[in-house]
Design a protein around this motif. Structure first.
Motif, short mmCIF file in Angstrom:
data_model
loop_
_atom_site.label_atom_id
_atom_site.label_comp_id
_atom_site.label_asym_id
_atom_site.label_seq_id
_atom_site.Cartn_x
_atom_site.Cartn_y
_atom_site.Cartn_z
N THR A 113 52.44 -42.77 3.27
CA THR A 113 53.46 -41.89 2.68
C THR A 113 52.91 -41.10 1.49
OG1 THR A 113 54.23 -43.68 1.25
CG2 THR A 113 55.34 -43.41 3.39
N ASP A 114 51.77 -41.52 0.95
CA ASP A 114 51.14 -40.84 -0.18
C ASP A 114 49.64 -40.75 0.09
OD1 ASP A 114 53.39 -41.09 -2.58
OD2 ASP A 114 53.41 -42.82 -1.23
N LEU A 115 49.11 -39.55 0.04
CA LEU A 115 47.68 -39.37 0.28
C LEU A 115 46.87 -39.35 -1.01
CD1 LEU A 115 47.75 -36.64 3.08
CD2 LEU A 115 47.77 -39.14 3.31
N ALA A 116 47.55 -39.24 -2.15
CA ALA A 116 46.83 -39.20 -3.44
C ALA A 116 47.70 -39.85 -4.51
CB ALA A 116 46.49 -37.76 -3.82
N HIS A 117 47.95 -41.14 -4.33
CA HIS A 117 48.76 -41.88 -5.28
C HIS A 117 47.94 -42.15 -6.54
CE1 HIS A 117 51.85 -44.61 -6.72
NE2 HIS A 117 50.93 -45.53 -6.92
N PRO A 118 48.43 -41.77 -7.72
CA PRO A 118 47.62 -41.92 -8.94
C PRO A 118 47.38 -43.38 -9.29
CG PRO A 118 49.84 -41.18 -9.48
CD PRO A 118 49.72 -41.11 -7.99
N LEU A 119 46.16 -43.66 -9.76
CA LEU A 119 45.77 -45.01 -10.17
C LEU A 119 45.84 -45.13 -11.69
CD1 LEU A 119 42.73 -45.32 -7.78
CD2 LEU A 119 44.82 -46.69 -7.66
N PRO A 120 46.06 -46.33 -12.23
CA PRO A 120 46.26 -46.49 -13.67
C PRO A 120 45.11 -45.97 -14.53
CG PRO A 120 46.93 -48.49 -12.51
CD PRO A 120 46.27 -47.59 -11.49
N ARG A 121 43.88 -46.10 -14.04
CA ARG A 121 42.72 -45.70 -14.85
C ARG A 121 42.13 -44.38 -14.38
NH1 ARG A 121 38.68 -50.56 -16.07
NH2 ARG A 121 38.03 -49.01 -17.63
#
Length: 394
Positions: A113-121
């Motif tokens: 559902t997400d191709l570029a989900h942001p990561l915490p770092r």
């Protein structure tokens, strides 16, 4: 273990000279430009292999020789399609290719559902959000009965997402889900997807298994004669999607596949990420159980959530014990060497990496960045080296 790298050929934004800098020895690729169901010409296979060899690699696995949707549905001119598949196998074998990956997922090869989900770092990853998928199925696709496939928590979150979603949010969600369609297929809008799904009406788990058994009966004997190894890729994710059954999602499913036509040529691609997204699956245990029939491995990790969501994790940082899994693969290689087999080594590739540093600007295939996979390969290489040293020292 043979370190390899997936390359999409002329469609790939990452070149063979760049891949050479990763240290990988093998290339995993396919003739993605040929429509499903058509014969792969020997001269085209030879040209692609020559290109790979000229760049300093071996073509170690074909991923994938795709299965036509009519075979999965059990309809149409199947005699012609099966004959074409067998001829493609013969043409690949004639050019020295022996390991053939494929999948038996209906309609979609994979779903996120997400191709570029942001990561915490920093960076981004692929993600499957159960609430967003529920929102798509219930409130965009309006599929009858879809609510039965989701937890109450996911359904509640789906309602909330739908209330606040913009038209762009909805378009982005559709685009992410459509990214899982095979490369030779056009992407659908919502109406087109409804029409495509109508063609699967009446295909339940039993019917899909019957079609799969027929496929195996039609092609495994040919693979045996040619000295080839077919290896099915597990479902991604390992759950029913869009009301379509998934039948290669667990250790029990894999045991059924291997028993349907019990022959060495009928094997599995051990994908730790696909199997790892199912909370019921102990991936290292599955690997140990089916070790003699593992012909290829995809190594990646996922981090699961209680509502059925998951996202791609660091290769050594998710829910699957990657060290234990690599130990299982190396133990199987040692067993094969003890039998005197020349093909003891199992090709593997670092699957799905995070988009790191300049990966986003390159816009490679979703899940297949350069830097993110390079990090994954380095980590997996380190684990394999350490396990090998420990085994040697007793």
């Amino acid at each position: 273990m043979i370190e390899s790298w997936r390359w999409y050929g002329p469609l790939d934004r990452i070149s063979l000279p760049e891949i050479a800098q990763t240290g990988a020895a093998g290339i995993v690729t396919a003739l993605h430009e040929i429509p499903y169901g058509e014969v792969w010409p020997r001269e085209t296979i030879a040209a692609r292999r020559a290109e790979i060899i000229a760049a300093g690699f071996d073509w170690v696995a074909v991923e994938s020789l795709p299965v036509h949707e009519d075979i999965k549905r059990g309809e149409g001119d199947l005699a012609r399609i099966f004959a074409n598949y067998r001829q493609s196998l013969a043409n690949l074998a004639a050019e020295g290719l022996r390991t053939i990956c494929y999948n038996f997922m209906p309609l979609l090869d994979w779903t996120r559902t997400d191709l570029a989900h942001p990561l915490p770092r920093g960076g981004a990853c692929l993600r499957f959000s159960a609430p967003r998928m529920a929102a798509f199925e219930l409130h965009m696709l309006e599929r009858a009965g879809a609510e039965a496939d989701y937890s109450p928590e996911a359904l509640e979150a789906a309602e909330a997402w739908t209330r606040r979603a913009t038209e762009q949010d909805r378009a982005d969600l559709l685009a992410a889900i459509m990214a899982g369609l095979p490369g030779a297929y056009a992407r659908y809008d919502v109406a087109g997807l409804r029409e495509a799904l109508a063609g699967w009406r009446g295909v339940d788990r039993a019917a899909l298994r019957a079609s799969y058994r027929r496929f195996l009966e039609e092609v495994v004997p040919t693979a045996e004669e040619l000295g080839m190894r077919l290896c099915v890729h597990p479902d991604d994710p390992p759950r029913d999607i869009l009301g379509l059954p998934r039948i290669v999602s667990s250790g029990e499913d894999i045991a059924w596949v291997l028993g349907a036509v019990d022959a060495p040529a009928n094997g599995v691609t051990l994908c730790s990420g696909s199997l790892g997204a199912n909370p019921a699956n102990d991936v290292p245990a599955i690997a140990r159980a089916v070790a003699p029939r593992i012909h290829f491995a995809h190594l990646r990790n996922v981090r699961k959530e209680p509502d059925g969501s998951f996202e791609e994790a660091e290769h050594l940082g998710g829910d699957t014990d990657m060290v234990a899994l690599i130990e299982a693969l190396l133990a199987e290689e040692a067993r094969r060497r003890s039998e005197g087999r020349e093909d003891a080594a199992i090709p593997f590739r670092p699957d799905h990496g995070h988009d790191l540093l300049g990966d986003a600007e390159r816009a490679a295939h979703p899940g297949y960045p350069l830097i993110g996979r390079l990090r994954g390969l380095a980590e997996l290489r380190g684990v394999a080296q350490a396990v090998t040293r420990l085994r040697a020292s007793g």
